[in-house]
Motif scaffolding. Structure first.
Motif, PDB file in Angstrom:
ATOM      1  N   UNK A 128       1.955  -9.116   2.878  1.00  0.00           N
ATOM      2  CA  UNK A 128       0.825  -8.303   3.208  1.00  0.00           C
ATOM      3  C   UNK A 128      -0.397  -8.775   2.368  1.00  0.00           C
ATOM      4  N   UNK A 129      -0.172  -9.707   1.429  1.00  0.00           N
ATOM      5  CA  UNK A 129      -1.516 -10.097   0.578  1.00  0.00           C
ATOM      6  C   UNK A 129      -2.662 -10.729   1.482  1.00  0.00           C
ATOM      7  N   UNK A 153      -3.318  -5.951  11.283  1.00  0.00           N
ATOM      8  CA  UNK A 153      -4.361  -5.575  10.471  1.00  0.00           C
ATOM      9  C   UNK A 153      -4.509  -4.146  10.464  1.00  0.00           C
ATOM     10  N   UNK A 154      -4.765  -3.588  11.827  1.00  0.00           N
ATOM     11  CA  UNK A 154      -5.184  -2.275  11.977  1.00  0.00           C
ATOM     12  C   UNK A 154      -4.119  -1.380  11.411  1.00  0.00           C
ATOM     13  N   UNK A 155      -2.560  -1.719  11.685  1.00  0.00           N
ATOM     14  CA  UNK A 155      -1.457  -1.042  11.307  1.00  0.00           C
ATOM     15  C   UNK A 155      -1.417  -0.928   9.658  1.00  0.00           C
ATOM     16  N   UNK A 156      -1.727  -2.100   9.138  1.00  0.00           N
ATOM     17  CA  UNK A 156      -1.597  -2.289   7.453  1.00  0.00           C
ATOM     18  C   UNK A 156      -2.807  -1.527   7.263  1.00  0.00           C
ATOM     19  N   UNK A 157      -3.946  -1.456   7.507  1.00  0.00           N
ATOM     20  CA  UNK A 157      -5.252  -0.758   7.270  1.00  0.00           C
ATOM     21  C   UNK A 157      -4.989   0.769   7.234  1.00  0.00           C
ATOM     22  N   UNK A 158      -4.431   1.186   8.423  1.00  0.00           N
ATOM     23  CA  UNK A 158      -4.192   2.484   8.421  1.00  0.00           C
ATOM     24  C   UNK A 158      -3.109   2.984   7.434  1.00  0.00           C
ATOM     25  N   UNK A 159      -2.105   2.386   7.083  1.00  0.00           N
ATOM     26  CA  UNK A 159      -1.190   2.723   6.140  1.00  0.00           C
ATOM     27  C   UNK A 159      -1.782   2.740   4.590  1.00  0.00           C
TER      28      UNK A 159
END
Length: 217
Positions: A128-129, A153-159
């Motif tokens: 995820x870096x 990117x959106x999934x990670x950002x929401x997390x």
């Protein structure tokens, strides 16, 4: 006329000047374009993220598993993926083959194949870096455009608690807001998103529509 060696040196010098100019830029002045390299690095366990060819091969595998295509057709398309240089044509023919009677270019069972290929993306994030770095730039005003069909990117950002938005060219008003910097955590998918096959750019005519749309290009 420059010799090949001189042309190479001139090109390298120009590239170095470009890199130095980026160092002086503020994040709000940048437009970050994300390609397959980012997604492939973040989720190496999903072959479909590595390249356009791998994506088509993965869709073929899903079509075979879901019995959307006859085994003979699957074998024929696998040969085309290897031999055909224009993979857009292969993708176009593949989708048409999936729906020979209705003429629907992007039918529901094509979406079923896509969901099979890109299922549970969040479980495959290993590195995820890169995404963390992109989010930091977005926090400071950098706009993000991607040619990828995935929404890693959106999934990670929401997390991470960010109000991420996936945008595509169908919603022109939203795209114009994004272009003016009014959608801070918006990610523009210029080729569409796998969750909406009708908005995906998958064939030559789709690319023509995107590049010749005066309102968004």
């Amino acid at each position: 006329m420059d010799s090949p060696e001189e042309a190479t040196i001139r090109s390298e010098q120009k590239f170095r000047r470009f890199l130095k100019s980026l160092i002086r830029k503020q994040p709000r002045d940048l437009l970050l374009v994300i390609g397959t390299g980012v997604s492939a690095a973040v989720a190496p366990g999903i072959p479909a993220l590595c390249s356009w060819r791998s994506c088509i091969e993965a869709v073929l595998g899903a079509a075979e598993q879901l019995e959307v295509l006859h085994p003979g057709d699957v074998a024929e398309f696998r040969k085309k993926v290897i031999k055909e240089r224009d993979l857009l044509v292969v993708a176009h023919d593949l989708i048409r083959k999936m729906s020979p009677r209705t003429g629907d270019m992007k039918p529901n069972f094509f979406q079923d194949c896509l969901m099979e290929v890109f299922d549970n993306l969040e479980q495959h994030i290993q590195n995820p870096v890169v995404l963390q770095s992109i989010l930091r730039l977005m926090e400071r005003g950098t706009m993000v455009l991607t040619t990828n069909y995935d929404n890693l990117l959106e999934i990670f950002g929401q997390q991470q608690g960010k109000p991420m938005e996936s945008l595509d060219l169908k919603d022109k008003d939203k795209v114009l807001q994004w272009a003016r910097g009014h959608v801070k955590y918006g990610v523009l998918h210029i080729h569409g998103l796998y969750t909406d096959p009708c908005g995906m750019v998958l064939d030559p005519s789709g690319y023509k529509d995107v590049t010749q749309d005066p309102e968004v290009m």
